[in-house]
Motif scaffolding. Sequence first.
Motif, PDB file in Angstrom:
ATOM      1  N   ASN A 182       0.824  -1.209   0.000  1.00 60.19           N
ATOM      2  CA  ASN A 182       0.000   0.000   0.000  1.00 60.19           C
ATOM      3  C   ASN A 182       0.867   1.273   0.000  1.00 60.19           C
ATOM      4  O   ASN A 182       0.686   2.168   0.830  1.00 60.19           O
ATOM      5  CB  ASN A 182      -0.989   0.013   1.169  1.00 60.19           C
ATOM      6  CG  ASN A 182      -2.359   0.466   0.706  1.00 60.19           C
ATOM      7  OD1 ASN A 182      -3.053  -0.295   0.010  1.00 60.19           O
ATOM      8  ND2 ASN A 182      -2.735   1.699   1.008  1.00 60.19           N
ATOM      9  N   ASN A 183       1.785   1.310  -0.943  1.00 60.09           N
ATOM     10  CA  ASN A 183       2.697   2.463  -1.050  1.00 60.09           C
ATOM     11  C   ASN A 183       1.909   3.731  -1.344  1.00 60.09           C
ATOM     12  O   ASN A 183       1.073   3.766  -2.246  1.00 60.09           O
ATOM     13  CB  ASN A 183       3.727   2.233  -2.159  1.00 60.09           C
ATOM     14  CG  ASN A 183       4.656   1.076  -1.842  1.00 60.09           C
ATOM     15  OD1 ASN A 183       4.798   0.147  -2.642  1.00 60.09           O
ATOM     16  ND2 ASN A 183       5.279   1.108  -0.694  1.00 60.09           N
ATOM     17  N   ALA A 198       3.158   5.164  -6.045  1.00 56.44           N
ATOM     18  CA  ALA A 198       1.957   4.739  -5.319  1.00 56.44           C
ATOM     19  C   ALA A 198       1.510   3.374  -5.840  1.00 56.44           C
ATOM     20  O   ALA A 198       1.517   3.116  -7.050  1.00 56.44           O
ATOM     21  CB  ALA A 198       0.849   5.772  -5.497  1.00 56.44           C
ATOM     22  N   HIS A 199       1.178   2.498  -4.935  1.00 59.46           N
ATOM     23  CA  HIS A 199       0.706   1.151  -5.281  1.00 59.46           C
ATOM     24  C   HIS A 199      -0.162   0.711  -4.120  1.00 59.46           C
ATOM     25  O   HIS A 199       0.339   0.384  -3.050  1.00 59.46           O
ATOM     26  CB  HIS A 199       1.912   0.209  -5.468  1.00 59.46           C
ATOM     27  CG  HIS A 199       1.525  -1.201  -5.803  1.00 59.46           C
ATOM     28  ND1 HIS A 199       2.337  -2.277  -5.530  1.00 59.46           N
ATOM     29  CD2 HIS A 199       0.404  -1.709  -6.375  1.00 59.46           C
ATOM     30  CE1 HIS A 199       1.749  -3.385  -5.928  1.00 59.46           C
ATOM     31  NE2 HIS A 199       0.571  -3.072  -6.442  1.00 59.46           N
ATOM     32  N   THR A 218     -10.878   2.292  -1.563  1.00 59.06           N
ATOM     33  CA  THR A 218      -9.814   2.671  -0.639  1.00 59.06           C
ATOM     34  C   THR A 218      -8.676   3.346  -1.395  1.00 59.06           C
ATOM     35  O   THR A 218      -8.650   3.347  -2.630  1.00 59.06           O
ATOM     36  CB  THR A 218      -9.291   1.428   0.105  1.00 59.06           C
ATOM     37  OG1 THR A 218      -8.917   0.445  -0.867  1.00 59.06           O
ATOM     38  CG2 THR A 218     -10.350   0.852   1.009  1.00 59.06           C
ATOM     39  N   GLY A 219      -7.720   3.913  -0.648  1.00 56.95           N
ATOM     40  CA  GLY A 219      -6.657   4.671  -1.309  1.00 56.95           C
ATOM     41  C   GLY A 219      -5.355   4.612  -0.543  1.00 56.95           C
ATOM     42  O   GLY A 219      -5.115   3.706   0.260  1.00 56.95           O
ATOM     43  N   ILE A 220      -4.538   5.620  -0.782  1.00 61.69           N
ATOM     44  CA  ILE A 220      -3.171   5.622  -0.251  1.00 61.69           C
ATOM     45  C   ILE A 220      -3.109   5.853   1.254  1.00 61.69           C
ATOM     46  O   ILE A 220      -2.048   5.712   1.848  1.00 61.69           O
ATOM     47  CB  ILE A 220      -2.300   6.697  -0.948  1.00 61.69           C
ATOM     48  CG1 ILE A 220      -2.883   8.088  -0.710  1.00 61.69           C
ATOM     49  CG2 ILE A 220      -2.152   6.390  -2.425  1.00 61.69           C
ATOM     50  CD1 ILE A 220      -1.938   9.216  -1.084  1.00 61.69           C
ATOM     51  N   SER A 247      -4.172  -0.838  -7.360  1.00 62.51           N
ATOM     52  CA  SER A 247      -4.047   0.246  -8.328  1.00 62.51           C
ATOM     53  C   SER A 247      -3.304  -0.196  -9.592  1.00 62.51           C
ATOM     54  O   SER A 247      -3.298   0.522 -10.586  1.00 62.51           O
ATOM     55  CB  SER A 247      -3.327   1.442  -7.680  1.00 62.51           C
ATOM     56  OG  SER A 247      -2.086   1.031  -7.130  1.00 62.51           O
ATOM     57  N   ASN A 248      -2.655  -1.363  -9.563  1.00 64.08           N
ATOM     58  CA  ASN A 248      -2.072  -1.934 -10.788  1.00 64.08           C
ATOM     59  C   ASN A 248      -3.044  -2.873 -11.472  1.00 64.08           C
ATOM     60  O   ASN A 248      -2.661  -3.641 -12.348  1.00 64.08           O
ATOM     61  CB  ASN A 248      -0.784  -2.698 -10.456  1.00 64.08           C
ATOM     62  CG  ASN A 248       0.325  -1.763  -9.986  1.00 64.08           C
ATOM     63  OD1 ASN A 248       0.178  -0.540 -10.046  1.00 64.08           O
ATOM     64  ND2 ASN A 248       1.421  -2.327  -9.516  1.00 64.08           N
ATOM     65  N   ASP A 249      -4.298  -2.851 -11.016  1.00 62.39           N
ATOM     66  CA  ASP A 249      -5.351  -3.706 -11.543  1.00 62.39           C
ATOM     67  C   ASP A 249      -5.047  -5.197 -11.318  1.00 62.39           C
ATOM     68  O   ASP A 249      -5.481  -6.053 -12.081  1.00 62.39           O
ATOM     69  CB  ASP A 249      -5.609  -3.436 -13.032  1.00 62.39           C
ATOM     70  CG  ASP A 249      -7.015  -3.881 -13.427  1.00 62.39           C
ATOM     71  OD1 ASP A 249      -7.914  -3.821 -12.556  1.00 62.39           O
ATOM     72  OD2 ASP A 249      -7.205  -4.310 -14.585  1.00 62.39           O
TER      73      ASP A 249
END
Lengths: 276, 309
Positions: A182-183, A198-199, A218-220, A247-249
Amino acid sequence: MHTRLLKRLCWSLLACCGPSFAVSDAQTPASGAWEYLQRQFYPDATLGLLDDNYMSLEAPANTPDPSATPLTLHFGAAALGHIRQIRVIIDNNPSPVAATFNVAAGARVAEIGLRVRIDRYTSVRAIAETGEGRFEMRSTWVNASGGCSAPPGPMTAGTLGEIRFRPSPDSHSMLISVRHPNNSGFQIDARSGEPIPAHYVSHIRFSVAGQTLLEADTGISLSENPTLRIASDRPLVAPITVDMVDSNDAHFNASWSGALAESAASGAAPGAGGTR
Amino acid sequence: MRCGRALLAIAAAAPLHAGAIPPAEAQFALQQLAPGVFVHLGQQLALDAPGHDDIANIGFIVGQRCVAVIDSGGSMRIGRALHAAIRRRTPVPICYVINTHVHVDHVLGNAAFLQPRPKFVGHAALPAALARSREFFLQHYADDLDQPPGAAQIIAPDITVGERLELDLGGRRLRLQAWPTAHTDCDLTVFDDRSGSLWTGDLLFRDRLPAVDGSVGGWLGVIDQLAGLHVARAIPGHGPVAADLAAALQPQRRYLRALLDGVRGELARGESMQHAIAHVAISEMPNWLLWDDTHARNVTRVYQQLEWE
């Protein structure tokens, strides 16, 4: 004016003398981010603020770990089965909306727990919307710094996207732990000195007995190795399934069949993990 | 050299003008534990309290040819006070500055020892740990460095210890041992063979609640090994010097065991981190100083580690 001063005084007293886990009991002052988000999401809503028996937000006033600060939302008997959506907003984070939970109609969610990054001293707030169009907001201060830029921990065990299930002995709650960096996009690689892109986990679906109980965007702001703890006033019936997208699907999912309940409760096995 | 003299002159004159800033040496208490073994006991203060730069036990050992410094304190102020204390005791050159681990209260005084430059010594994992911490130190402890604060003041070891290393000070040998991840991932102990003194660094906390920055399980394993050592005395990282090492390790072992078992139980029952913070090892609270500053962080850290064990 006097009321506002009084509230500020209350909060400063709480911050220095209160218990280390403050439960929200008043509204923290509005910040620029919240004023903007309120216009965007709740332009005409009247926000209920006071009834802690209906809903409360628990967070440490001084977080022991800015990069993994536990937040818990509690819902009382009157709220069970009525909550449709909850937004968790961390005013002073670079991306303030930490999570948006959409709850299935009638789902009796009594508790939602998550862990978040807190970048600096901030109000943390949760706004719940009921199926009947009622809005409730709870907020509290969290004193922290550096949660978004904290260096990543060592990945000494587990694989990306691994999911572990830990039910309570009475099956009324389920703790889900996800192996994911969760970068935030604000971290630096200590060796290269370069920013880490970000990941992050972007979507989580939590299903009970084959039915979606809730979904979360959700997010960073979620911590490294995100967790979600869901509790109900009734047993959560197997199979419990988590479907997740990052976020990389990349898609990950895992199921808990119930068969592990005894071993998980006795500590012999931490739960089932599975990745796609 | 001229520049150095000028600075010295300013430093000597400064207290006359700046009465509010007392010279650190005046309050810098030093005990001689055995011939040539000196310790300055740190205060039991929180990491953000005034005086937080003087919380660790630091000191030095004097041989016939060399002095070895063991930890340099939490600021340039404390490092300089230690340096001045050494110079008052002995003209023997300072050959080594040993850092027992990466934490600020043990390393930020390193740059006070650069004239002339000794060999800095640390665990093989210390350089990487310092690299990870450098930014954090500069952001949060800038006031404890010389102004302007810079990365050059945070000094990594010239000599690293993978397992064991002996340093000959002339007439006495120091045996350095690197440990697996315990309090941190770069814990080093120093044993002086002549006096039988073991400097444990923060592998031993007394009175002050131990902080877990490495692995609680690893630390319990290291405690078992330390308890089997025969030493005349142990100098902990924090707290009073111990004559009986095994006995001194007991309270810390009991707390860490309660922490490990407690968090494991919380996770097995699917309890939240908040529940764990409120319930794990709470019976230990009356036994320790600075509980509120450290216990919740320990639970948080151990909880996150055990989630994936």
